[in-house]
Design an enzyme around this catalytic site. Structure first.
Site, PDB file in Angstrom:
ATOM      1  N   ASN A 103      48.618  45.676  37.994  1.00  0.00           N
ATOM      2  CA  ASN A 103      49.042  44.295  37.855  1.00  0.00           C
ATOM      3  C   ASN A 103      47.848  43.348  37.886  1.00  0.00           C
ATOM      4  OD1 ASN A 103      50.280  41.827  37.898  1.00  0.00           O
ATOM      5  ND2 ASN A 103      51.626  42.245  39.613  1.00  0.00           N
ATOM      6  N   ASP A 104      47.263  43.176  39.057  1.00  0.00           N
ATOM      7  CA  ASP A 104      46.161  42.219  39.186  1.00  0.00           C
ATOM      8  C   ASP A 104      44.983  42.552  38.275  1.00  0.00           C
ATOM      9  OD1 ASP A 104      47.695  40.997  41.025  1.00  0.00           O
ATOM     10  OD2 ASP A 104      46.562  41.648  42.780  1.00  0.00           O
ATOM     11  N   VAL A 105      44.693  43.858  38.135  1.00  0.00           N
ATOM     12  CA  VAL A 105      43.493  44.242  37.384  1.00  0.00           C
ATOM     13  C   VAL A 105      43.648  44.031  35.881  1.00  0.00           C
ATOM     14  CG1 VAL A 105      42.739  45.877  39.136  1.00  0.00           C
ATOM     15  CG2 VAL A 105      44.154  46.680  37.246  1.00  0.00           C
ATOM     16  N   SER A 140      49.290  40.874  45.212  1.00  0.00           N
ATOM     17  CA  SER A 140      48.727  39.624  45.717  1.00  0.00           C
ATOM     18  C   SER A 140      49.697  38.460  45.507  1.00  0.00           C
ATOM     19  CB  SER A 140      47.395  39.336  45.041  1.00  0.00           C
ATOM     20  OG  SER A 140      47.587  39.181  43.663  1.00  0.00           O
TER      21      SER A 140
END
Lengths: 99, 453
Positions: free
Chosen positions: B380-382, B421
């Site tokens: 997700n974040d990456v 996050s």
């Protein structure tokens, strides 16, 4: 003087460590970490001295406990690293027994 | 056994450690490197056992045998998905061993102030490593919540802890008569400090914490080496300390954050990201199959979700089917994907993905525009374009894998909840994004079934 000598060793080893690790590819970060972790089990040497040098019951018991934990760290660390590393194979390397 | 022979063997051990680490720089030689390093360790242990200092082998032998048995069982039983937890536990046992060695050194001959300080350091660093690693383990195994745990006044408590530790240490150095009541306070406070240091750090930052604790375990061994005047402990410990620091630094850079930001950000209020709104475009497995069947270059981008779903084997299976179909398949790995450095690489290696197909972020990004399909598996974040575009995003500035530049992006996702996050991900609303909802393993299996039918 002894302290200065030891500090000298420390400084050189830290620089050596930086030089050695900077080149490790991201693919191997986990095995590197667990392999390095196994090396940190070198405390086992200190633990052996504490447990075996007959400096009194406290030292012996604490040392023996330290030997136990450090041995878990060393033996487990090296074995698990080996297990991981033996999984990394190049393309088309049949059965992979060569590495 | 003379001191000269002992020293010489220690030098050989140190050389083997150095060569072992050097050979770790390529997957082809790494197995040999690890072997060399373990031979170095064995030599150091054996020569120490034969030194004339060792008079009593009874307790020593029992403890070593027991430890070896536990180590062997743990190393053989652990699943590759459980590796972050295992590494944390091994780290912790190294830490407690250094603490105990430092403590035991207090019972030796009269110590100088310098020795006393190094003893205290090995207790402090060992204790922090031990309890910090246990907390990291508990977070990784979800025994406790993996999120950041904070309470008001946490900072004040930590500063008081440090001051108390400092005060006890000074008192011990000034008046060695106080050593015995106070050393127990120092041990207790060190262990408490390790807990306090790790609880405010969230799961997605675990790669940093694990590398840092790895570094600490080396430094603890190093401090224990000073405490008992042993060169091999200092050399090996500082090599590990340096290695851990380098990894920590790489992880921080991969998140575009400073180390202090990672360690203390649990305390700070996070900025609000610009709310992204849009419509997600779901896709079914058979439509996904049609697109994949026609694609000629495909990049898989795994994240922690792949580890959770244990989907690495089906990922590899799909990859092989696509290759058989004539497509060019590679796997793009973000440095902080997963819960420890290199987590995804190990899982894919376990599933028999050859390591030359694992591509680092910087290498894949320039070619992303020519990729037909990027398949995001539990990441997700990456892959969040907000890191590139939205200055208000808490992850703004973090380098990401630019999957949104690919012609089509498939995102495998359980549901529409936001990632770890808590950042909204504009990728999900992208023009070229198709969402394949459901368990990653199941979704991939149904695509594979389409291929086989």
């Amino acid at each position: 003087m002894e302290a200065v000598l030891l500090a000298f060793i420390l400084t050189l080893s830290v620089f050596l460590g930086f030089e050695l690790i900077a080149k490790v590819p991201a693919t191997l970060h986990t095995p590197l970490m667990s392999g390095a972790n196994a090396i940190s089990g070198i405390t086992v040497v200190g633990a052996i001295i504490a447990a075996g040098a007959d400096l009194g019951p406290w030292s012996t018991w604490l040392g023996a406990l330290a030997v136990f934990f450090a041995t878990v760290n060393v033996v487990g660390g090296y074995m698990v690293t080996d297990r991981m590393l033996s999984m990394f194979k190049k393309k088309d390397s049949t059965s992979g027994g060569d590495s | 056994m003379s001191i000269e022979v002992l020293g010489s063997v220690y030098i050989i051990s140190a050389i083997l450690f150095v060569f072992g680490l050097k050979l770790m720089s390529s997957p082809a030689t790494a197995v040999r490197g690890n072997m060399l390093s373990s031979v170095g360790m064995l030599m150091a242990v054996l020569i120490t056992l034969t030194s004339k200092e060792i008079l009593d082998y009874r307790y020593l032998a029992g403890a070593a045998v027991l430890g070896a048995v536990v180590g062997v069982i743990a190393a053989q039983r652990v699943a590759m998905t459980g590796m972050p937890e295992m590494v944390a536990l091994f780290n912790g046992s190294g830490g407690i061993a250094s603490l105990l060695v430092g403590w035991a050194a207090l019972y030796g001959q009269e110590s100088s102030s310098f020795t006393l300080v190094t003893i205290l350091l090995s207790i402090l660093i060992g204790g922090v490593t031990f309890s910090g690693s246990l907390v990291a383990w508990a977070k990784l195994s979800e025994t406790i919540g993996s999120g950041a745990m904070t309470f008001s006044g946490q900072r004040v408590v930590n500063i008081l802890l440090l001051l108390a530790l400092l005060a006890c240490s000074i008192a011990m150095v000034v008046d060695p008569g106080l050593t015995f009541p106070l050393v127990f306070v120092v041990i207790g406070l060190s262990i408490l400090l390790g807990v306090m240091a790790v609880i405010p750090i969230g799961g997605a930052d675990m790669p940093v914490v694990i590398s840092l604790l790895n570094s600490y375990s080396g430094l603890a061994a190093c401090a224990a080496g000073f405490a008992i005047n042993n060169t091999i402990l200092i050399v090996a410990g500082s090599l590990v300390g340096a290695a851990g620091l380098i990894l920590t630094n790489i992880m921080c850079k991969a998140m575009n954050r400073s180390l202090s930001n990672v360690l203390f950000s649990g305390f700070a209020a996070t900025t609000k990201a610009t709310k992204v709104e849009g419509e997600v475009k779901p896709i079914t497995a058979d439509d996904a199959y049609l697109i994949l069947e026609a694609a000629s270059s495909i990049v898989m981008v795994p994240g922690y979700g792949m580890a959770v779903a244990q989907a690495q084997h089906v990922v590899r299976e799909l990859g092989e089917l696509l290759e058989a179909n004539g497509a060019d398949v590679s796997y793009a790995i973000h440095p902080v994907a997963g819960r420890m450095p290199g987590h995804m690489n190990v899982l894919l290696a376990e599933a028999n993905v050859p390591y030359d197909q694992l591509i680092e972020m910087d290498e894949i990004n320039p070619r992303m525009e020519s990729v037909d399909v990027a398949i995001v598996i539990g990441a997700n974040d990456v892959v969040n374009p907000a890191a590139r575009e939205d200055e208000n995003s808490p992850i703004y500035g973090m380098p990401i894998i630019n999957v949104d530049y690919a012609r089509t992006v498939f995102v495998l996702k359980r549901s529409m909840a936001s990632g770890f996050s808590g950042v909204d991900n504009p990728l999900f609303f992208g023009e070229n994004t198709r969402m394949l909802f459901g368990d990653a393993k199941q979704s991939l299996s149904s695509v594979i079934a389409e291929f086989k039918s």
